[in-house]
Design a protein around this motif. Structure first.
Motif, short mmCIF file in Angstrom:
data_model
loop_
_atom_site.label_atom_id
_atom_site.label_comp_id
_atom_site.label_asym_id
_atom_site.label_seq_id
_atom_site.Cartn_x
_atom_site.Cartn_y
_atom_site.Cartn_z
N ALA A 88 0.81 -1.22 0.00
CA ALA A 88 0.00 0.00 0.00
C ALA A 88 0.85 1.28 0.00
CB ALA A 88 -0.93 0.00 1.22
N HIS A 89 2.17 1.13 0.13
CA HIS A 89 3.03 2.31 0.26
C HIS A 89 4.10 2.37 -0.82
CE1 HIS A 89 1.54 3.56 4.30
NE2 HIS A 89 1.18 2.29 4.32
N LEU A 90 3.93 1.57 -1.90
CA LEU A 90 4.99 1.50 -2.93
C LEU A 90 5.27 2.87 -3.53
CD1 LEU A 90 4.19 -1.81 -4.86
CD2 LEU A 90 6.16 -1.31 -3.40
N ASP A 91 4.21 3.58 -3.93
CA ASP A 91 4.42 4.88 -4.60
C ASP A 91 5.02 5.90 -3.64
OD1 ASP A 91 3.45 3.76 -6.86
OD2 ASP A 91 1.44 4.64 -6.70
N ALA A 92 4.51 5.90 -2.41
CA ALA A 92 5.01 6.88 -1.44
C ALA A 92 6.49 6.63 -1.12
CB ALA A 92 4.18 6.81 -0.16
N VAL A 93 6.85 5.34 -0.95
CA VAL A 93 8.25 5.03 -0.65
C VAL A 93 9.14 5.36 -1.86
CG1 VAL A 93 9.86 3.13 -0.15
CG2 VAL A 93 7.72 3.33 1.14
N ALA A 94 8.63 5.07 -3.06
CA ALA A 94 9.42 5.39 -4.26
C ALA A 94 9.68 6.89 -4.37
CB ALA A 94 8.71 4.87 -5.51
N ALA A 95 8.66 7.70 -4.08
CA ALA A 95 8.83 9.16 -4.15
C ALA A 95 9.80 9.65 -3.08
CB ALA A 95 7.48 9.84 -4.00
N LEU A 96 9.62 9.12 -1.88
CA LEU A 96 10.49 9.51 -0.76
C LEU A 96 11.95 9.17 -1.04
CD1 LEU A 96 10.49 10.36 2.29
CD2 LEU A 96 10.20 7.94 2.81
N LEU A 97 12.17 7.93 -1.47
CA LEU A 97 13.55 7.48 -1.69
C LEU A 97 14.15 8.13 -2.95
CD1 LEU A 97 15.13 5.39 0.13
CD2 LEU A 97 12.72 5.61 0.58
N GLY A 98 13.27 8.46 -3.90
CA GLY A 98 13.76 9.21 -5.07
C GLY A 98 14.38 10.52 -4.63
N ASP A 99 13.73 11.18 -3.69
CA ASP A 99 14.25 12.45 -3.17
C ASP A 99 15.58 12.23 -2.44
OD1 ASP A 99 12.06 13.72 -4.18
OD2 ASP A 99 11.02 13.91 -2.25
N VAL A 100 15.67 11.15 -1.66
CA VAL A 100 16.92 10.88 -0.92
C VAL A 100 18.06 10.62 -1.89
CG1 VAL A 100 18.06 9.26 0.66
CG2 VAL A 100 15.72 10.01 1.13
N VAL A 101 17.78 9.83 -2.94
CA VAL A 101 18.82 9.53 -3.92
C VAL A 101 19.25 10.81 -4.63
CG1 VAL A 101 19.28 8.38 -6.13
CG2 VAL A 101 18.19 7.11 -4.26
N GLU A 102 18.27 11.62 -5.02
CA GLU A 102 18.61 12.86 -5.73
C GLU A 102 19.46 13.78 -4.85
OE1 GLU A 102 15.26 14.71 -7.62
OE2 GLU A 102 16.40 16.57 -7.90
N ALA A 103 19.07 13.89 -3.58
CA ALA A 103 19.81 14.77 -2.67
C ALA A 103 21.23 14.26 -2.42
CB ALA A 103 19.06 14.88 -1.34
N SER A 104 21.44 12.97 -2.58
CA SER A 104 22.78 12.41 -2.33
C SER A 104 23.74 12.84 -3.45
CB SER A 104 22.73 10.88 -2.25
OG SER A 104 22.62 10.32 -3.55
N GLY A 105 23.18 13.20 -4.60
CA GLY A 105 24.03 13.63 -5.72
C GLY A 105 24.72 12.48 -6.40
N ALA A 106 24.43 11.27 -6.00
CA ALA A 106 25.13 10.11 -6.55
C ALA A 106 24.34 9.51 -7.72
CB ALA A 106 25.33 9.05 -5.47
N ASP A 107 25.05 8.79 -8.57
CA ASP A 107 24.43 8.11 -9.71
C ASP A 107 24.00 6.72 -9.25
OD1 ASP A 107 23.61 7.30 -12.16
OD2 ASP A 107 25.62 6.91 -12.93
N VAL A 108 22.80 6.65 -8.67
CA VAL A 108 22.34 5.41 -8.04
C VAL A 108 21.06 4.95 -8.72
CG1 VAL A 108 21.46 4.40 -5.89
CG2 VAL A 108 23.32 6.05 -5.81
N ARG A 109 21.00 3.65 -9.06
CA ARG A 109 19.76 3.07 -9.60
C ARG A 109 18.86 2.71 -8.41
NH1 ARG A 109 19.08 -2.48 -13.20
NH2 ARG A 109 17.17 -3.16 -12.16
N LEU A 110 17.61 3.18 -8.44
CA LEU A 110 16.67 2.90 -7.36
C LEU A 110 15.55 1.99 -7.85
CD1 LEU A 110 15.45 3.52 -4.50
CD2 LEU A 110 14.28 5.46 -5.59
N ASP A 111 15.30 0.91 -7.11
CA ASP A 111 14.16 0.03 -7.40
C ASP A 111 13.36 -0.12 -6.12
OD1 ASP A 111 14.80 -1.37 -10.22
OD2 ASP A 111 16.67 -1.13 -9.08
N VAL A 112 12.04 -0.03 -6.22
CA VAL A 112 11.17 -0.26 -5.06
C VAL A 112 10.24 -1.41 -5.42
CG1 VAL A 112 9.46 0.76 -3.51
CG2 VAL A 112 11.32 2.17 -4.42
N VAL A 113 10.25 -2.45 -4.57
CA VAL A 113 9.45 -3.66 -4.86
C VAL A 113 8.57 -4.00 -3.66
CG1 VAL A 113 11.15 -4.62 -6.45
CG2 VAL A 113 11.26 -5.22 -4.03
N GLY A 114 7.50 -4.72 -3.92
CA GLY A 114 6.64 -5.18 -2.83
C GLY A 114 7.35 -6.24 -2.01
#
Ligand code: CTP
Ligand SMILES: C[C@](O)(CO)[C@H](O)COP(=O)(O)O
Length: 252
Positions: A66-92
């Motif tokens: 029930a939280h896949l989209d919210a976690v993806a958005a949240l972690l997308g922001d964390v990855v972006e703020a890190s400035g690193a070239d990181v592949r992010l995957d969010v799975v159930g």
């Protein structure tokens, strides 16, 4: 195992319900110091630098359905703020932590050699601890866990009654450690251990409580490096209060 160009991925487990915490929200999205536990944990992982300067290249997060989209958005922001070239995957996630990690492993990129498995429930594991685990894998240990000495006297107990249980023996504690995450593995060793142990994963009663247990069961040696008190797990309401107090500087 001595290739300086190994690619590191992390599977961040965040799909648990947090039943022992007892809140309406899944534990990983409960805020401390204004941010969900899973965001703190991800930031620590991404800040880590191994001895050769390398960092995590892929982050796979297991999240409640029930939280896949919210976690993806949240972690997308964390990855972006890190400035690193990181592949992010969010799975159930799965029915148990073991199943959730298995779901995360299925998302690994082909070039990943070293896999860290870390609990969102350990939000303040410092980057130095993450690096220590990676460096030990790179030094040739196929499975590495952080461990702290056991401080209490430990006793094995037998079957009892409503009033309590009898002591069977006092267990010598000099050789005991309490094990934390992140745990680090050679990718193929961890995948094989999960394949061998997959029949255990459907139920809490049989599932492995950590990944190293699956590796041990598959007959591969596991190495312990010094853990860190800051990597303590948030399990109960008291643990959450302690985490809040430590992040605000208040006394618990
Ligand atoms: N099916 C599950 C169960 C647990 N976890 C994750 O595994 C870590 C350790 O689990 P635990 O602390 O036991 O979390 P919960 O299962 O959420 O807690 P509880 O057992 O109190 O319900 C947590 O980061 C949790 O989100 C997971 O990804 N998938
Ligand atoms: C993986 C772990 O955090 C290592 O200590 C622990 O085993 C998780 O246990 P739990 O039963 O899911 O709380």
């Amino acid at each position: 195992m001595h290739d300086a160009h190994m690619t590191i991925a992390a599977v961040l487990t965040a799909a648990g319900s947090g039943s022992r915490l007892g809140l309406d929200l899944p534990k990983a999205v409960v805020p401390v110091a204004g941010e969900p536990l899973v965001a703190h944990a991800a930031r620590s992982l991404l800040a880590a630098r191994a001895a050769d300067g390398s960092a995590i290249a892929q982050l796979v997060v297991t999240a409640p359905a029930a939280h896949l989209d919210a976690v993806a958005a949240l972690l997308g922001d964390v990855v972006e703020a890190s400035g690193a070239d990181v592949r992010l995957d969010v799975v159930g996630g799965g029915r148990t932590r073991q199943e959730s990690v298995a779901a995360g492993l299925a998302e690994l990129a082909d070039d990943v050699d070293v896999v860290l498995v870390h609990d969102a429930a350990r939000p303040f594991a410092p980057p130095g601890l993450v690096a220590r685990v990676v460096d030990a894998v790179r030094a040739g240990h196929a499975a590495v866990v952080p461990g702290l000495p056991v401080v209490d006297t430990v006793k094995r107990v037998g079957a009892g009654d409503a009033t309590g249980r009898p002591v069977v023996e006092t267990v010598p504690r000099a050789d005991l450690v309490a094990v934390q995450t992140p745990q680090g593995f050679d990718r193929h060793v961890l995948e094989r251990a999960h394949a061998v142990g997959s029949g255990r994963g459907a139920h809490e009663a049989t599932a492995a409580s950590d990944d190293a247990a699956l590796v041990e069961a598959a007959g591969v040696a596991v190495w312990v490096v010094p853990g860190d008190e800051r990597a303590a797990k948030v399990t109960t309401a008291r643990d959450l209060l302690v985490a809040q107090a430590l992040t605000t500087g208040a006394t618990a």
